[in-house]
Design a protein around this motif. Structure first.
Motif, PDB file in Angstrom:
ATOM      1  N   ILE A 177      31.523 133.433  35.794  1.00 17.89           N
ATOM      2  CA  ILE A 177      31.662 133.271  37.238  1.00 17.89           C
ATOM      3  C   ILE A 177      32.343 134.516  37.781  1.00 17.89           C
ATOM      4  O   ILE A 177      33.434 134.878  37.328  1.00 17.89           O
ATOM      5  CB  ILE A 177      32.506 132.023  37.575  1.00 17.89           C
ATOM      6  N   VAL A 178      31.721 135.176  38.739  1.00 20.59           N
ATOM      7  CA  VAL A 178      32.279 136.393  39.325  1.00 20.59           C
ATOM      8  C   VAL A 178      32.824 136.056  40.712  1.00 20.59           C
ATOM      9  O   VAL A 178      32.069 135.697  41.616  1.00 20.59           O
ATOM     10  CB  VAL A 178      31.221 137.505  39.421  1.00 20.59           C
ATOM     11  N   ALA A 220      34.057 131.834  31.646  1.00 23.44           N
ATOM     12  CA  ALA A 220      34.860 133.021  31.961  1.00 23.44           C
ATOM     13  C   ALA A 220      34.827 133.277  33.468  1.00 23.44           C
ATOM     14  O   ALA A 220      33.801 133.082  34.122  1.00 23.44           O
ATOM     15  CB  ALA A 220      34.331 134.245  31.213  1.00 23.44           C
ATOM     16  N   LEU A 221      35.965 133.690  34.009  1.00 20.91           N
ATOM     17  CA  LEU A 221      36.076 134.044  35.426  1.00 20.91           C
ATOM     18  C   LEU A 221      36.432 135.517  35.539  1.00 20.91           C
ATOM     19  O   LEU A 221      37.379 135.990  34.907  1.00 20.91           O
ATOM     20  CB  LEU A 221      37.157 133.193  36.105  1.00 20.91           C
ATOM     21  N   VAL A 222      35.673 136.254  36.356  1.00 28.77           N
ATOM     22  CA  VAL A 222      35.901 137.684  36.560  1.00 28.77           C
ATOM     23  C   VAL A 222      36.396 137.892  37.987  1.00 28.77           C
ATOM     24  O   VAL A 222      35.778 137.414  38.948  1.00 28.77           O
ATOM     25  CB  VAL A 222      34.601 138.496  36.351  1.00 28.77           C
ATOM     26  N   ASP A 223      37.511 138.600  38.139  1.00 31.50           N
ATOM     27  CA  ASP A 223      38.004 138.927  39.474  1.00 31.50           C
ATOM     28  C   ASP A 223      38.789 140.234  39.415  1.00 31.50           C
ATOM     29  O   ASP A 223      39.413 140.548  38.393  1.00 31.50           O
ATOM     30  CB  ASP A 223      38.892 137.813  40.031  1.00 31.50           C
ATOM     31  N   ILE A 242      38.983 137.441  33.135  1.00 29.32           N
ATOM     32  CA  ILE A 242      38.661 138.845  32.878  1.00 29.32           C
ATOM     33  C   ILE A 242      38.989 139.636  34.139  1.00 29.32           C
ATOM     34  O   ILE A 242      38.412 139.394  35.206  1.00 29.32           O
ATOM     35  CB  ILE A 242      37.170 139.011  32.519  1.00 29.32           C
ATOM     36  N   LEU A 243      39.921 140.563  34.034  1.00 30.34           N
ATOM     37  CA  LEU A 243      40.355 141.358  35.178  1.00 30.34           C
ATOM     38  C   LEU A 243      39.440 142.557  35.370  1.00 30.34           C
ATOM     39  O   LEU A 243      39.170 143.310  34.437  1.00 30.34           O
ATOM     40  CB  LEU A 243      41.798 141.838  34.958  1.00 30.34           C
ATOM     41  N   VAL A 269      31.372 135.885  45.228  1.00 25.30           N
ATOM     42  CA  VAL A 269      32.217 137.009  45.633  1.00 25.30           C
ATOM     43  C   VAL A 269      32.604 136.983  47.103  1.00 25.30           C
ATOM     44  O   VAL A 269      33.213 137.926  47.608  1.00 25.30           O
ATOM     45  CB  VAL A 269      31.534 138.354  45.295  1.00 25.30           C
ATOM     46  N   GLY A 270      32.261 135.906  47.814  1.00 25.65           N
ATOM     47  CA  GLY A 270      32.743 135.741  49.177  1.00 25.65           C
ATOM     48  C   GLY A 270      32.096 136.676  50.167  1.00 25.65           C
ATOM     49  O   GLY A 270      30.913 137.030  50.049  1.00 25.65           O
TER      50      GLY A 270
END
Length: 431
Positions: free
Chosen positions: A7-8, A31-34, A74-75, A115-116
């Motif tokens: 998920i990004v 996993a979350l990416v931001d 995940i940064l 990603v908004g």
């Protein structure tokens, strides 16, 4: 690195989806990416900008949320997509002038883009250079610090006997613009009692709200718009409708009727679009940069890629475009949670497409007043709400979001803790 579901974007929809799937499937699957280390509920950014909410107390660490909810954080910012090879590129992360994390490639079984949105300046000259848009926490903090400096300067000039004032112009009379105008009026009065003793908020802090439509809060029922207008005028906020901004300079705004508005501080809240990098990924997008998805939130023509929230151009099962609202992202996260849980269990995909349900809208006008409309079960039926009841309902929306990512017990403890902290700290952030 490889994850079954990537998920990004850690906004309201993306984070809720990561938490709910992580609790069900575990960190090896989700996993979350931001690009940021902590999460803040975007509808509260106007409070951060006004100084009535401290971001360092409000922000929730993604690493903490990942640990507690069973997903991997995940940064970094997503910079590329290889849809054929089913992997994304996450750019390097720097700090203190040095590279902390290198560029990475993350493989996925399913990818969700959440990603908004960002500001849409509509090509207005000077808008990007001379305004602040409340897209992220750093924007709100930049506004707050500039406001604090200008208030201090105005108070010093008044002490020396020089005529002085502060002109704040907000371009855009949607929910963000209206809420910020009301919050600023309330905050400016509070700042005055914390050392700015020569400053009189209503006399010296001039707030102007410019809206291009015939009325503010145009998408909402007229009764809500009229109530908000009445409350803004009661707070000595100038509201100008049918105002098309044509250009913006460092210290003034021009409109299509030849009017000029002085501005020491200008906020752009006149429209949104999807982040521009989405247009570089080879995905189908519309004029606003949103990724085009079908009724099941699948990106058209690209297998195993989904999108939700403001960045997704979705026509739901009712045949209507889904508006870019937090409640839509929340509903879409729930829909995709069901989709991926069924997929993990080896079941067939959902047959029914996503359907948006409008439960109404609430607009905050300071810490004591809220107006809005609630949608009933009957088609087209709505109820106008105002005052204390509406305020309590508005606050409950934030708590419901926290409940989704923290759980009921921790949300209750956090609410009590914040209530107590506010009794021992200034009502506005002074540094």
């Amino acid at each position: 690195m490889q994850s079954e579901i990537v998920i990004v974007g850690g906004g309201a929809g993306g984070l809720e989806l990561a938490c709910k799937l992580g609790r069900r499937l575990g960190p090896s699957k989700v996993a979350l990416v931001d690009s940021r280390l902590y999460h803040i509920w975007k509808p509260s950014l106007h409070e951060v900008a006004a100084g009535t909410l401290d971001i360092h107390q409000e922000g929730l660490s993604y690493q903490m949320l990942g640990h507690d909810n069973g997903f991997t954080f995940i940064l970094g910012a997503m910079t590329g997509l290889d849809s054929a090879g089913k992997r994304i590129t996450v750019g390097p992360v720097s700090g203190g002038g040095e590279e902390v994390l290198p560029e990475r490639h993350i493989g996925y079984g399913a990818l969700v883009l959440a990603v908004g949105s960002t500001s849409n300046y509509f090509g207005v000259p000077g808008a990007r250079e001379h305004t602040i848009s409340l897209n992220a926490t750093e924007d709100a903090e930049r506004f707050r610090l500039k406001l604090l400096r200008l208030l201090a300067s105005a108070d010093e000039h008044l002490e020396e006997g020089r005529k002085s004032g502060l002109d704040v112009v907000i371009i855009g009379g949607g929910a963000t613009g209206v809420e910020l105008a009301a919050e600023l009026r309330e905050a400016s009065g509070v700042y005055a009692v914390y050392g700015f003793s020569h400053l009189q908020a209503r006399r010296d802090v001039h707030i102007t709200l410019l809206e291009g439509a015939p009325r503010i809060l145009a998408p909402l029922p007229e009764r809500v718009s009229n109530a908000a207008l009445r409350l803004l005028k009661k707070r000595a906020i100038q509201v100008v409708t049918d105002c098309r901004v044509t250009s913006i300079e460092k210290d003034k705004i021009h409109d299509g009727k030849g009017n000029t508005y002085p501005a020491d501080l200008c906020v752009w809240a006149a429209g949104i679009r999807a982040p521009e990098f989405l247009g570089t990924l080879g995905l189908p997008t519309n004029r606003g940069g949103q990724v085009e998805v079908d009724g099941h939130l699948r990106v058209k023509g690209v297998p195993d890629v989904y999108a939700l929230g403001d960045c997704a151009a979705c026509v739901d099962g009712n045949g209507k475009p889904v508006p870019p609202r937090a409640q839509a992202a929340h509903q879409q996260a729930d829909y995709l949670r069901t989709t991926f849980v069924r997929r993990a269990q080896g079941k067939a995909a959902q047959e029914a497409p996503y359907r948006y349900r409008d439960y109404g809208s609430l607009v905050s006008l300071g810490h004591t007043t809220t107006v809005g409309s609630l949608m009933g079960a009957l088609r087209g039926a709505s109820w106008f709400v105002e005052g204390f009841v509406a305020r309590m309902m508005y606050l409950s929306l934030h708590l419901l979001h926290h409940q989704a990512v923290l759980g009921s017990v921790r949300t209750a403890v956090l609410a009590v803790a914040r209530f107590l902290i506010r009794r021992t700290t200034p009502l506005v952030k002074l540094h």
